[in-house]
Design a protein around this motif. Structure first.
Motif, PDB file in Angstrom:
ATOM      1  N   SER A   1     -19.743  -4.637  34.445  1.00  0.00           N
ATOM      2  CA  SER A   1     -19.674  -4.265  35.860  1.00  0.00           C
ATOM      3  C   SER A   1     -21.069  -4.115  36.462  1.00  0.00           C
ATOM      4  N   ILE A   2     -21.980  -3.550  35.693  1.00  0.00           N
ATOM      5  CA  ILE A   2     -23.366  -3.430  36.169  1.00  0.00           C
ATOM      6  C   ILE A   2     -23.975  -4.821  36.332  1.00  0.00           C
ATOM      7  N   ALA A   3     -23.751  -5.691  35.345  1.00  0.00           N
ATOM      8  CA  ALA A   3     -24.276  -7.061  35.434  1.00  0.00           C
ATOM      9  C   ALA A   3     -23.684  -7.790  36.641  1.00  0.00           C
ATOM     10  N   LEU A   4     -22.406  -7.570  36.913  1.00  0.00           N
ATOM     11  CA  LEU A   4     -21.767  -8.199  38.075  1.00  0.00           C
ATOM     12  C   LEU A   4     -22.462  -7.760  39.360  1.00  0.00           C
ATOM     13  N   LEU A   5     -22.749  -6.468  39.474  1.00  0.00           N
ATOM     14  CA  LEU A   5     -23.431  -5.973  40.673  1.00  0.00           C
ATOM     15  C   LEU A   5     -24.853  -6.514  40.797  1.00  0.00           C
ATOM     16  N   PHE A   6     -25.474  -6.842  39.672  1.00  0.00           N
ATOM     17  CA  PHE A   6     -26.806  -7.454  39.697  1.00  0.00           C
ATOM     18  C   PHE A   6     -26.726  -8.978  39.804  1.00  0.00           C
ATOM     19  N   ARG A   7     -25.500  -9.481  39.933  1.00  0.00           N
ATOM     20  CA  ARG A   7     -25.242 -10.926  40.035  1.00  0.00           C
ATOM     21  C   ARG A   7     -25.778 -11.679  38.819  1.00  0.00           C
ATOM     22  N   SER A   8     -25.630 -11.060  37.653  1.00  0.00           N
ATOM     23  CA  SER A   8     -26.105 -11.672  36.416  1.00  0.00           C
ATOM     24  C   SER A   8     -24.973 -12.425  35.727  1.00  0.00           C
ATOM     25  N   LYS A   9     -25.306 -13.612  35.212  1.00  0.00           N
ATOM     26  CA  LYS A   9     -24.323 -14.402  34.471  1.00  0.00           C
ATOM     27  C   LYS A   9     -23.882 -13.692  33.194  1.00  0.00           C
ATOM     28  N   TRP A  10     -24.632 -12.678  32.748  1.00  0.00           N
ATOM     29  CA  TRP A  10     -24.271 -11.923  31.545  1.00  0.00           C
ATOM     30  C   TRP A  10     -22.973 -11.141  31.729  1.00  0.00           C
TER      31      TRP A  10
ATOM     32  N   TYR B   1     -17.958  -9.034  29.675  1.00  0.00           N
ATOM     33  CA  TYR B   1     -16.512  -8.863  29.824  1.00  0.00           C
ATOM     34  C   TYR B   1     -15.774  -9.539  28.669  1.00  0.00           C
ATOM     35  N   GLY B   2     -16.295 -10.651  28.168  1.00  0.00           N
ATOM     36  CA  GLY B   2     -15.700 -11.291  26.987  1.00  0.00           C
ATOM     37  C   GLY B   2     -15.774 -10.388  25.770  1.00  0.00           C
ATOM     38  N   ILE B   3     -16.902  -9.732  25.583  1.00  0.00           N
ATOM     39  CA  ILE B   3     -17.061  -8.772  24.480  1.00  0.00           C
ATOM     40  C   ILE B   3     -16.056  -7.633  24.634  1.00  0.00           C
ATOM     41  N   SER B   4     -15.844  -7.198  25.860  1.00  0.00           N
ATOM     42  CA  SER B   4     -14.895  -6.102  26.075  1.00  0.00           C
ATOM     43  C   SER B   4     -13.472  -6.523  25.718  1.00  0.00           C
ATOM     44  N   ILE B   5     -13.131  -7.785  25.916  1.00  0.00           N
ATOM     45  CA  ILE B   5     -11.805  -8.274  25.519  1.00  0.00           C
ATOM     46  C   ILE B   5     -11.665  -8.238  24.003  1.00  0.00           C
ATOM     47  N   VAL B   6     -12.713  -8.627  23.291  1.00  0.00           N
ATOM     48  CA  VAL B   6     -12.693  -8.535  21.825  1.00  0.00           C
ATOM     49  C   VAL B   6     -12.466  -7.082  21.404  1.00  0.00           C
ATOM     50  N   GLY B   7     -13.173  -6.156  22.046  1.00  0.00           N
ATOM     51  CA  GLY B   7     -12.993  -4.746  21.751  1.00  0.00           C
ATOM     52  C   GLY B   7     -11.580  -4.264  22.047  1.00  0.00           C
TER      53      GLY B   7
ATOM     54  N   ARG C   1     -15.378 -17.135  37.447  1.00  0.00           N
ATOM     55  CA  ARG C   1     -15.285 -17.899  38.706  1.00  0.00           C
ATOM     56  C   ARG C   1     -16.568 -17.759  39.525  1.00  0.00           C
ATOM     57  N   MET C   2     -17.119 -16.546  39.563  1.00  0.00           N
ATOM     58  CA  MET C   2     -18.362 -16.323  40.312  1.00  0.00           C
ATOM     59  C   MET C   2     -19.538 -17.059  39.656  1.00  0.00           C
ATOM     60  N   LYS C   3     -19.523 -17.161  38.353  1.00  0.00           N
ATOM     61  CA  LYS C   3     -20.575 -17.906  37.654  1.00  0.00           C
ATOM     62  C   LYS C   3     -20.471 -19.398  37.975  1.00  0.00           C
ATOM     63  N   ARG C   4     -19.238 -19.929  37.915  1.00  0.00           N
ATOM     64  CA  ARG C   4     -19.036 -21.357  38.251  1.00  0.00           C
ATOM     65  C   ARG C   4     -19.430 -21.669  39.687  1.00  0.00           C
TER      66      ARG C   4
END
Length: 145
Positions: free
Chosen positions: A74-83, A88-94, A137-140
């Motif tokens: 969420s922090i990366a999203l607010l910084f507009r980072s592709k990370w 979020y993928g890591i969070s799905i694994v968790g 989607r935002m990254k694409r």
């Protein structure tokens, strides 16, 4: 496009970013309170306290991936980072690991096996997958860099 030829940040990114940060801060607070042994003041029944404090290390590790992956996503999203996508993928694994533990290997307290608890678990899944898909989607679209 802005002056640098990059896509403008859509208004919904800020709304989703802030709301998801607040939602995930709640998860991070819950995780932190549990790991620091601070649940006693929450007026939980003893079987629930025992349940939360009995997670094996591997389940705690998955829980940490889920919670912190989403918070930092969420922090990366607010910084507009592709990370954001990776986090979020890591969070799905968790979330997968935590769900496997809770549903297959733990003694889930009967007092927690309610319709509300089930709806909350489904909401966590929907929100986490939704954040992953949204950030992808935002990254694409070139919004995340």
């Amino acid at each position: 496009m802005n002056r640098l030829g990059q896509p403008k940040t859509p208004w919904h990114l800020w709304v989703i970013g802030v709301v998801s940060l607040l939602w995930n801060a709640g998860g991070a607070a819950s995780y932190t309170m549990t790991e620091l042994g601070m649940l006693e003041g929450m007026e939980m029944p003893p079987e629930q306290l025992k349940y939360f404090y009995s997670f094996p290390a591997w389940a705690v590790a998955f829980w940490a991936l889920g919670v912190w992956g989403c918070l930092f996503g969420s922090i990366a999203l607010l910084f507009r980072s592709k990370w954001a996508v990776t986090l979020y993928g890591i969070s799905i694994v968790g979330l997968i690991g935590t769900t496997v533990y809770q549903r297959l290997f733990s003694d889930f307290p009967e007092s927690m096996d309610t319709a509300g608890q089930t709806l909350f678990a489904v909401a966590i899944w929907v929100i986490t997958i939704g954040l992953f898909l949204y950030s992808s989607r935002m990254k694409r679209a070139g919004v995340l860099r």
